[in-house]
Design an enzyme around this catalytic site. Structure first.
Site, mmCIF file in Angstrom:
data_model
loop_
_atom_site.group_PDB
_atom_site.id
_atom_site.type_symbol
_atom_site.label_atom_id
_atom_site.label_comp_id
_atom_site.label_asym_id
_atom_site.label_seq_id
_atom_site.Cartn_x
_atom_site.Cartn_y
_atom_site.Cartn_z
ATOM 1 N N ALA A 23 3.331 60.922 99.850
ATOM 2 C CA ALA A 23 2.815 59.674 99.016
ATOM 3 C C ALA A 23 2.172 60.055 97.814
ATOM 4 C CB ALA A 23 1.870 58.922 99.928
ATOM 5 N N PRO A 32 0.539 52.669 95.491
ATOM 6 C CA PRO A 32 -0.537 53.104 96.510
ATOM 7 C C PRO A 32 0.207 53.542 98.029
ATOM 8 C CG PRO A 32 0.063 50.753 96.307
ATOM 9 C CD PRO A 32 0.769 51.148 95.178
ATOM 10 N N ASP A 33 -0.801 54.350 98.401
ATOM 11 C CA ASP A 33 -0.215 54.963 99.612
ATOM 12 C C ASP A 33 -0.519 53.989 100.757
ATOM 13 O OD1 ASP A 33 0.213 56.121 102.077
ATOM 14 O OD2 ASP A 33 -1.097 57.682 101.665
ATOM 15 N N PHE A 34 0.400 53.104 101.231
ATOM 16 C CA PHE A 34 0.119 51.822 102.236
ATOM 17 C C PHE A 34 -0.526 52.217 103.262
ATOM 18 C CE2 PHE A 34 4.458 53.271 103.476
ATOM 19 C CZ PHE A 34 4.337 53.102 104.990
ATOM 20 N N ARG A 35 -0.437 53.792 103.750
ATOM 21 C CA ARG A 35 -1.260 53.992 104.931
ATOM 22 C C ARG A 35 -2.737 54.071 104.861
ATOM 23 N NH1 ARG A 35 3.240 57.420 104.859
ATOM 24 N NH2 ARG A 35 4.640 56.845 106.562
ATOM 25 N N ASN A 103 9.009 59.780 100.302
ATOM 26 C CA ASN A 103 8.633 58.515 99.303
ATOM 27 C C ASN A 103 9.949 57.835 99.496
ATOM 28 O OD1 ASN A 103 6.105 59.328 99.186
ATOM 29 N ND2 ASN A 103 6.566 60.177 97.205
ATOM 30 N N ILE A 104 10.102 56.388 99.244
ATOM 31 C CA ILE A 104 11.197 55.608 99.104
ATOM 32 C C ILE A 104 11.366 54.969 97.964
ATOM 33 C CG2 ILE A 104 10.993 55.217 101.768
ATOM 34 C CD1 ILE A 104 9.562 52.548 101.114
ATOM 35 N N ASP A 105 10.574 55.268 96.780
ATOM 36 C CA ASP A 105 10.519 54.735 95.491
ATOM 37 C C ASP A 105 11.626 54.930 94.620
ATOM 38 O OD1 ASP A 105 9.620 57.148 94.640
ATOM 39 O OD2 ASP A 105 7.703 56.550 95.128
ATOM 40 N N HIS A 120 12.786 59.249 104.528
ATOM 41 C CA HIS A 120 12.358 57.696 104.860
ATOM 42 C C HIS A 120 13.292 56.722 104.422
ATOM 43 C CE1 HIS A 120 8.304 59.529 106.493
ATOM 44 N NE2 HIS A 120 9.398 59.643 107.351
ATOM 45 N N CYS A 128 23.418 44.130 103.695
ATOM 46 C CA CYS A 128 23.281 42.813 104.281
ATOM 47 C C CYS A 128 23.495 43.232 105.920
ATOM 48 C CB CYS A 128 24.719 42.046 104.147
ATOM 49 S SG CYS A 128 24.823 40.708 105.018
ATOM 50 N N CYS A 157 27.999 36.303 102.783
ATOM 51 C CA CYS A 157 28.339 35.738 104.033
ATOM 52 C C CYS A 157 26.648 34.929 104.505
ATOM 53 C CB CYS A 157 28.351 36.702 105.073
ATOM 54 S SG CYS A 157 27.182 37.757 105.640
ATOM 55 N N THR A 195 1.018 65.390 100.611
ATOM 56 C CA THR A 195 1.155 64.978 101.994
ATOM 57 C C THR A 195 0.151 65.428 102.999
ATOM 58 O OG1 THR A 195 2.615 64.647 103.838
ATOM 59 C CG2 THR A 195 2.978 66.509 102.266
ATOM 60 N N SER A 196 -0.394 64.767 103.565
ATOM 61 C CA SER A 196 -1.476 65.051 104.554
ATOM 62 C C SER A 196 -0.672 65.806 105.899
ATOM 63 C CB SER A 196 -2.329 63.961 105.018
ATOM 64 O OG SER A 196 -1.432 63.056 105.431
ATOM 65 N N ASN A 218 -2.563 69.773 97.960
ATOM 66 C CA ASN A 218 -2.945 68.388 98.399
ATOM 67 C C ASN A 218 -4.571 68.419 98.110
ATOM 68 O OD1 ASN A 218 -2.106 66.131 99.890
ATOM 69 N ND2 ASN A 218 -3.697 66.533 101.314
HETATM 70 ZN ZN ZN Z 1 26.860 39.710 103.937
#
Ligand code: ZN
Length: 245
Positions: A23, A32-35, A103-105, A120, A128, A157, A195-196, A218
């Site tokens: 993060a 922001p680090d949501f944790r 990170n997922i950004d 992650h 969907c 759908c 990362t911690s 860190n």
């Molecule tokens: Zn669908």
């Protein structure tokens, strides 16, 4: 030689660098680090982030999930920072083989990195839950960007769209994991940053490194400080900003 000079000389001498980040890489881009749950979260949300970002919560409370997701995860207008950019330059220069990130950004790709393993998952991919049609992050943002929040549903759908991020209670992607292990085990230098190292199983990845240039960057101490060959308790921007590629 001080620690920063040692870091720079190791980067210069290495040919198969892998960067493993958390993060802290993106906080300098304003994500922001949501944790790090602060009073703000407690006032605004009825549940802790770890609960909201779980598979069962997504299934049972998708609206509350997406409210948090829109406000704290799918942040509009964020740009790569100096760390993302220098890592992309190192790859382009043929010195870095992969970025492995918690990170997922999607900011590493936005900075130009090609080989990125997102253990992650990523907000850039969405499917969907019924027919598995693909949607980009921007498409999902457009779908939910209304007040009150509208659930993102599939135009094909009508099924609910789910981000391709690994929620709590969900397993990691086998392919992403095995490629991360492969790159780390073949690296001549492993840089771990922002990362911690307390979130498992991702934190366990560093055990696959067998070289003698394990660098931890860190701001605070981590459980691995004693095992590292070099520890920099500094901001990532400060470290990478000083690097000439
Ligand atoms: Zn669908």
């Amino acid at each position: 030689m001080d620690n920063l000079e040692t870091f720079r000389s190791w980067v210069k001498d290495s040919k198969r660098i892998v960067f493993f980040g958390g993060a802290g890489v993106s906080t300098e881009s304003g994500i922001p680090d949501f944790r790090s749950v602060d009073g703000l979260y407690n006032q605004k949300y009825s549940y802790p982030p770890e609960m909201i970002l779980s598979h069962s919560f997504f299934m049972n409370n998708p609206t509350e999930f997406y409210r948090f997701y829109r406000d704290k995860i799918l942040i509009d207008g964020v740009e790569p920072n100096i760390t993302h950019k220098k890592l992309a330059e190192l790859e382009a220069a043929g010195k870095l083989t992969a970025v492995v990130t918690q990170n997922i950004d999607g900011l590493h790709q936005k900075a130009g990195s090609k080989t990125v393993y997102e253990v992650h998952g990523t907000v850039a991919k969405n499917y969907c839950t019924h027919c598995h049609k693909f949607f980009t992050g921007d498409e999902v943002r457009d779908l939910i960007d209304e007040s009150p929040l509208k659930l993102p549903t599939c135009d094909n759908c009508g099924g609910l769209i789910k981000p391709d991020v690994v929620l709590y209670e969900e397993g990691l992607d086998d392919e992403v994991w095995s490629m991360s292990v492969k790159h780390i085990s073949e690296a001549d230098m492993l840089i771990v940053g922002g990362t911690s190292l307390v979130v498992y199983p991702a934190a366990g990845l560093i055990n696959y490194y067998h070289g003698n240039r394990l660098v931890l960057i860190n701001k605070s101490e981590t459980p691995y400080d004693k095992e590292a060959n070099l520890v920099l308790h500094m901001g990532l921007g400060e470290v990478f900003g000083s690097l000439e590629v």
